[in-house]
Design a protein around this motif. Sequence first.
Motif, mmCIF file in Angstrom:
data_model
loop_
_atom_site.group_PDB
_atom_site.id
_atom_site.type_symbol
_atom_site.label_atom_id
_atom_site.label_comp_id
_atom_site.label_asym_id
_atom_site.label_seq_id
_atom_site.Cartn_x
_atom_site.Cartn_y
_atom_site.Cartn_z
ATOM 1 N N VAL A 202 0.848 -1.196 0.000
ATOM 2 C CA VAL A 202 0.000 0.000 0.000
ATOM 3 C C VAL A 202 0.883 1.246 0.000
ATOM 4 N N PRO A 203 0.390 2.353 -0.536
ATOM 5 C CA PRO A 203 1.136 3.604 -0.440
ATOM 6 C C PRO A 203 1.391 3.954 1.027
ATOM 7 N N VAL A 204 2.548 4.495 1.315
ATOM 8 C CA VAL A 204 2.931 4.789 2.697
ATOM 9 C C VAL A 204 1.873 5.606 3.451
ATOM 10 N N PRO A 205 1.222 6.615 2.831
ATOM 11 C CA PRO A 205 0.220 7.391 3.581
ATOM 12 C C PRO A 205 -0.969 6.562 4.079
ATOM 13 N N LEU A 206 -1.176 5.368 3.505
ATOM 14 C CA LEU A 206 -2.306 4.537 3.922
ATOM 15 C C LEU A 206 -1.931 3.545 5.015
ATOM 16 N N THR A 207 -0.673 3.554 5.442
ATOM 17 C CA THR A 207 -0.216 2.560 6.418
ATOM 18 C C THR A 207 -1.048 2.586 7.689
ATOM 19 N N ALA A 208 -1.268 3.760 8.242
ATOM 20 C CA ALA A 208 -2.012 3.863 9.500
ATOM 21 C C ALA A 208 -3.442 3.372 9.347
ATOM 22 N N ALA B 125 -12.138 5.128 6.940
ATOM 23 C CA ALA B 125 -11.279 6.308 6.810
ATOM 24 C C ALA B 125 -11.841 7.310 5.803
ATOM 25 N N GLY B 126 -13.067 7.056 5.313
ATOM 26 C CA GLY B 126 -13.713 7.980 4.394
ATOM 27 C C GLY B 126 -13.378 7.769 2.940
ATOM 28 N N ILE B 127 -12.738 6.627 2.610
ATOM 29 C CA ILE B 127 -12.379 6.332 1.224
ATOM 30 C C ILE B 127 -13.484 5.490 0.597
ATOM 31 N N GLN B 128 -13.983 5.918 -0.548
ATOM 32 C CA GLN B 128 -15.012 5.166 -1.253
ATOM 33 C C GLN B 128 -14.379 4.148 -2.188
ATOM 34 N N MET B 129 -14.818 2.896 -2.057
ATOM 35 C CA MET B 129 -14.261 1.836 -2.876
ATOM 36 C C MET B 129 -14.684 1.972 -4.334
ATOM 37 N N GLY B 130 -13.774 1.575 -5.210
ATOM 38 C CA GLY B 130 -14.070 1.567 -6.634
ATOM 39 C C GLY B 130 -14.048 0.145 -7.169
ATOM 40 N N ILE B 131 -13.138 -0.131 -8.091
ATOM 41 C CA ILE B 131 -13.062 -1.429 -8.760
ATOM 42 C C ILE B 131 -11.836 -2.194 -8.274
ATOM 43 N N SER B 132 -11.981 -3.507 -8.172
ATOM 44 C CA SER B 132 -10.864 -4.376 -7.832
ATOM 45 C C SER B 132 -10.622 -5.336 -8.984
ATOM 46 N N ASP B 133 -9.392 -5.370 -9.478
ATOM 47 C CA ASP B 133 -8.998 -6.352 -10.492
ATOM 48 C C ASP B 133 -8.450 -7.569 -9.764
ATOM 49 N N ILE B 134 -9.026 -8.740 -10.021
ATOM 50 C CA ILE B 134 -8.616 -9.952 -9.309
ATOM 51 C C ILE B 134 -8.290 -11.049 -10.315
#
Length: 250
Positions: free
Chosen positions: A148-154, A172-181
């Motif tokens: 994950v990007p460092v700012p998302l570690t916490a 944390a207020g982040i809205q989910m989008g699309i996941s490639d699996i």
Amino acid sequence: MSATRLDPRTTRRQAAARRVRDLMRSAIIHKEIEAGVLPSETELMLSFSTSRQVIRDALHLLRAEGLVQRIPGNGTFVSASKVDHPVDHLHGPATSRRVSHRILDVTTDVAAPRVADRLGLAAGDRCAIVDYVAAIDDEPYYVCTAYVPVPLTAIVEQAPLVDEWYSVYERAGIQMGISDIHIEATLADEFAASHLGVETGAPILLFERLLRDQNGNPLEYAFNRVRGDRITLQIKQPRRRRRPEPEGKA
């Protein structure tokens, strides 16, 4: 060297046992046969219109898969603990059982080129590397290495507080989008085996996942190693219409 030729009657019995195994397996997975004691051999014989030996062979195959267990003096019981996972939207395990996450390790390092590409990082940028285990009723379900990007570690470190991995971002207020699996079969290495409770080299499922927010920004690039005996993937696939053949073409 030629293979040993079985008696035709043995071959027919084995084929019948495999078919009964498949049908019983499906009934167990879809909870048409509830957890608990199975019907008696006599009842199963009548249900499948087959012999006692075929039923016993089928039950032996189911025991080998860990779906049923024989308890002397009490009968044969359903022991499957699979979780249904419809692949129609982004979500965690579809279960009423308790889901938990345990962080094993969190480190930061320079992102490998593939990680940097997936997360949209510049060459030389650092990322956080998070190893964690997801469990269902304290039984290990999958072990994951997530970049994950460092700012998302916490944010990610709050995973033990949620019962669905994706909700840690939503909290944390982040809205989910699309996941490639991408899903494939693989073998458990020593690390995965030790946390999943299986033997090294045991067959497992590997989910390679790239998660984005609603604006398409990468949030996480992860490798989930899942116990295949504890998950049932459910997929509905409409057939895409074929393009009409050009006129004059046979």
